[in-house]
Design a protein around this motif. Structure first.
Motif, PDB file in Angstrom:
ATOM      1  N   GLU A 199       0.699  -1.187  -0.109  1.00  0.00           N
ATOM      2  CA  GLU A 199      -0.014  -0.061  -0.001  1.00  0.00           C
ATOM      3  C   GLU A 199       0.950   1.125  -0.013  1.00  0.00           C
ATOM      4  OE1 GLU A 199      -3.149  -0.299   3.078  1.00  0.00           O
ATOM      5  OE2 GLU A 199      -3.999  -2.041   2.009  1.00  0.00           O
ATOM      6  N   VAL A 200       2.006   1.211  -0.591  1.00  0.00           N
ATOM      7  CA  VAL A 200       2.777   2.624  -0.925  1.00  0.00           C
ATOM      8  C   VAL A 200       2.423   3.135  -2.181  1.00  0.00           C
ATOM      9  CG1 VAL A 200       4.799   1.606   0.481  1.00  0.00           C
ATOM     10  CG2 VAL A 200       4.738   1.269  -2.088  1.00  0.00           C
ATOM     11  N   PRO A 201       2.247   4.445  -2.342  1.00  0.00           N
ATOM     12  CA  PRO A 201       1.918   5.183  -3.594  1.00  0.00           C
ATOM     13  C   PRO A 201       2.770   5.150  -4.584  1.00  0.00           C
ATOM     14  CG  PRO A 201       2.342   6.945  -1.909  1.00  0.00           C
ATOM     15  CD  PRO A 201       2.634   5.465  -1.080  1.00  0.00           C
ATOM     16  N   VAL A 202       3.015   4.033  -5.010  1.00  0.00           N
ATOM     17  CA  VAL A 202       4.029   4.146  -6.301  1.00  0.00           C
ATOM     18  C   VAL A 202       3.570   2.869  -7.597  1.00  0.00           C
ATOM     19  CG1 VAL A 202       6.425   3.736  -7.151  1.00  0.00           C
ATOM     20  CG2 VAL A 202       6.027   4.723  -4.913  1.00  0.00           C
ATOM     21  N   LYS A 203       3.479   3.555  -8.716  1.00  0.00           N
ATOM     22  CA  LYS A 203       2.997   2.472  -9.777  1.00  0.00           C
ATOM     23  C   LYS A 203       4.519   2.256 -10.454  1.00  0.00           C
ATOM     24  CE  LYS A 203      -0.921   4.922 -10.875  1.00  0.00           C
ATOM     25  NZ  LYS A 203      -1.823   5.727 -12.136  1.00  0.00           N
ATOM     26  N   ALA A 204       4.416   1.160 -11.156  1.00  0.00           N
ATOM     27  CA  ALA A 204       5.428   0.711 -12.044  1.00  0.00           C
ATOM     28  C   ALA A 204       4.729   0.546 -13.317  1.00  0.00           C
ATOM     29  CB  ALA A 204       6.433  -0.406 -11.350  1.00  0.00           C
ATOM     30  N   LEU A 205       5.250   0.964 -14.429  1.00  0.00           N
ATOM     31  CA  LEU A 205       4.756   0.685 -15.850  1.00  0.00           C
ATOM     32  C   LEU A 205       6.069   0.848 -16.619  1.00  0.00           C
ATOM     33  CD1 LEU A 205       2.972   3.325 -14.490  1.00  0.00           C
ATOM     34  CD2 LEU A 205       1.716   2.868 -16.773  1.00  0.00           C
ATOM     35  N   ALA A 206       5.666   0.145 -17.901  1.00  0.00           N
ATOM     36  CA  ALA A 206       7.007  -0.075 -18.882  1.00  0.00           C
ATOM     37  C   ALA A 206       6.484   0.526 -20.066  1.00  0.00           C
ATOM     38  CB  ALA A 206       7.241  -1.498 -18.719  1.00  0.00           C
ATOM     39  N   ALA A 207       7.680   0.779 -21.031  1.00  0.00           N
ATOM     40  CA  ALA A 207       7.238   1.107 -22.330  1.00  0.00           C
ATOM     41  C   ALA A 207       8.466   0.573 -23.591  1.00  0.00           C
ATOM     42  CB  ALA A 207       7.337   2.447 -22.305  1.00  0.00           C
ATOM     43  N   HIS A 208       8.043   0.514 -24.753  1.00  0.00           N
ATOM     44  CA  HIS A 208       9.167   0.153 -25.669  1.00  0.00           C
ATOM     45  C   HIS A 208       9.017   1.238 -26.671  1.00  0.00           C
ATOM     46  CE1 HIS A 208       7.447  -1.877 -29.063  1.00  0.00           C
ATOM     47  NE2 HIS A 208       6.169  -2.193 -28.194  1.00  0.00           N
ATOM     48  N   PRO A 209      10.043   1.483 -27.348  1.00  0.00           N
ATOM     49  CA  PRO A 209      10.071   2.691 -28.578  1.00  0.00           C
ATOM     50  C   PRO A 209       9.962   2.065 -29.719  1.00  0.00           C
ATOM     51  CG  PRO A 209      12.180   2.129 -27.832  1.00  0.00           C
ATOM     52  CD  PRO A 209      11.308   1.147 -27.051  1.00  0.00           C
ATOM     53  N   GLY A 210       9.739   0.812 -29.951  1.00  0.00           N
ATOM     54  CA  GLY A 210       9.883   0.204 -31.412  1.00  0.00           C
ATOM     55  C   GLY A 210      11.159   0.256 -31.693  1.00  0.00           C
ATOM     56  N   PHE A 211      11.343   0.821 -33.011  1.00  0.00           N
ATOM     57  CA  PHE A 211      12.708   0.854 -33.499  1.00  0.00           C
ATOM     58  C   PHE A 211      12.851   2.355 -33.725  1.00  0.00           C
ATOM     59  CE2 PHE A 211      15.277  -0.043 -37.819  1.00  0.00           C
ATOM     60  CZ  PHE A 211      16.358  -0.165 -37.068  1.00  0.00           C
TER      61      PHE A 211
END
Ligand SMILES: NC(=O)c1ccc[n+]([C@@H]2O[C@H](COP(=O)([O-])OP(=O)(O)OC[C@H]3O[C@@H](n4cnc5c(N)ncnc54)[C@H](OP(=O)(O)O)[C@@H]3O)[C@@H](O)[C@H]2O)c1
Length: 308
Positions: A199-211
């Motif tokens: 219950e800590v106020p941090v989210k983790a997300l990911a991304a990728h740039p393609g090429f």
């Protein structure tokens, strides 16, 4: 949400964003630039002070008055990451950490800590840095960790769960890269689960740039992006890929859009090589909770950090 565009970035005034790997012309540079344009204080975290200065000048040329500061960190060196963590304490609350820095296709090399260079730079260093910055991400009240993976994670056949200090068999640079990018996704989902459980106020997300046309390939193959064949490879990649500015958009979406933790953003075009960013999918291996928990344990043992 369908596709996203930079105009969707809300005002970032009063927010602090740390972006790793912000070398001029790369994805980190463009990520930091757009966030500075919207008023964020941007902290450029990289290993080469001269390159941090170059990017800071480029950003303030485009955004006069931008609040830009450097944080020196070599992610392949755990001691350097620890000292950057100390240095970062003065920043106060951190709203977003973008784990963008990375290497690709590098030859066999062991770091000072005895780790293979790709995994050290792309996973263990960011794991330690994120853990050290967690108290400040929590302090923000709505912290976000965005880790830049790759579509290439799909090429990984298994998670990197062996002893990272053991001498392995033959080094396969592309397999090592694919597994490090799989590690980025396992890390993201496990971090997000842990934050929710605690219950800590941090989210983790990911991304990728393609090429995207950056220095990544030339750096990996030649240890530099200019001079001789490195310049030719750098220019060729830029000619056949989307721009670094476009490649930074999935990271910007993950950093600023109203999305749940665990979301993965990537380009919407053919084979996800290019195009406007959207929410995308990761492989089954990346969603393996048992592997993610084991990688977390291994990463804690390897880096010596325990997250709050
Ligand atoms: N470009 C693409 O098509 C593509 C595709 C998929 C994923 N990605 C991912 O996107 C991210 C950014 O890459 P990019 O394409 O923008 O390449 P880039 O221009 O080569 O940027 C990589 C950044 O990482 C930094 N870095 C490398 N080793 C480091 C270390 N030990 N400590 C601290 N910083 C270090 C580099 O700093 P120096 O300049 O000092 O070396 C540079 O700032 C990477 O995670 C990469 O895996 C890129």
């Amino acid at each position: 949400m369908d596709t996203w565009q930079p105009a969707d970035i809300p005002d970032q005034t009063g927010r602090t964003v740390v972006v790793t790997g912000p070398t001029l012309g790369g994805l980190g540079h463009h990520t930091a630039l757009e966030l500075a344009r919207r008023g964020a204080r941007v902290v450029l975290a990289g290993r080469t002070p001269r390159k941090l200065d170059e990017t800071a000048v480029a950003i303030t040329d485009e955004v006069p008055g931008a609040d830009v500061s450097p944080l020196v960190v070599d992610l392949s060196d755990l001691a350097s990451v620890r000292s950057a963590g100390e240095g970062a304490k003065a920043l106060g609350p951190i709203d977003v950490l973008v784990n963008n820095a990375g290497v690709m296709g590098v030859a066999e090399q062991r770091t000072f800590d005895g780790l293979e260079l790709t995994m050290a730079t792309n996973h263990f260093g960011p794991f330690l840095l994120t853990g050290l910055l967690m108290p400040q991400l929590i302090q923000s009240g709505a912290g976000r960790v965005v880790t830049v993976s790759s579509h290439f994670h799909r090429m990984a056949r298994r998670a990197p769960l062996e002893d990272p200090r053991a001498a392995g068999g033959r080094h396969r640079p592309w397999a090592a890269y694919a597994r490090s990018k799989l590690a980025n996704l396992l890390f993201t989902l496990e971090l997000d689960r842990r934050c929710r459980a605690a219950e800590v106020p941090v989210k983790a997300l990911a991304a990728h740039p393609g090429f995207a046309g950056t220095h990544l390939a030339a750096n990996g193959q030649y240890g530099r992006s200019s001079g001789g064949v490195a310049s030719i490879l750098d220019a060729t990649i830029r000619a056949v890929s989307q721009s670094a500015a476009a490649g930074a958009q999935p990271s910007l979406m993950a950093a600023t859009a109203d999305l749940p933790g665990g979301t993965y953003c990537g380009p919407s075009g053919l084979a996800e090589f290019a195009g406007r960013p959207q929410v995308t999918l990761m492989t089954r291996l990346a969603r393996d909770e048992t592997a993610a928990a084991r990688l977390w344990e291994l990463s804690e043992q390897t880096t010596g950090i325990r997250y709050p």
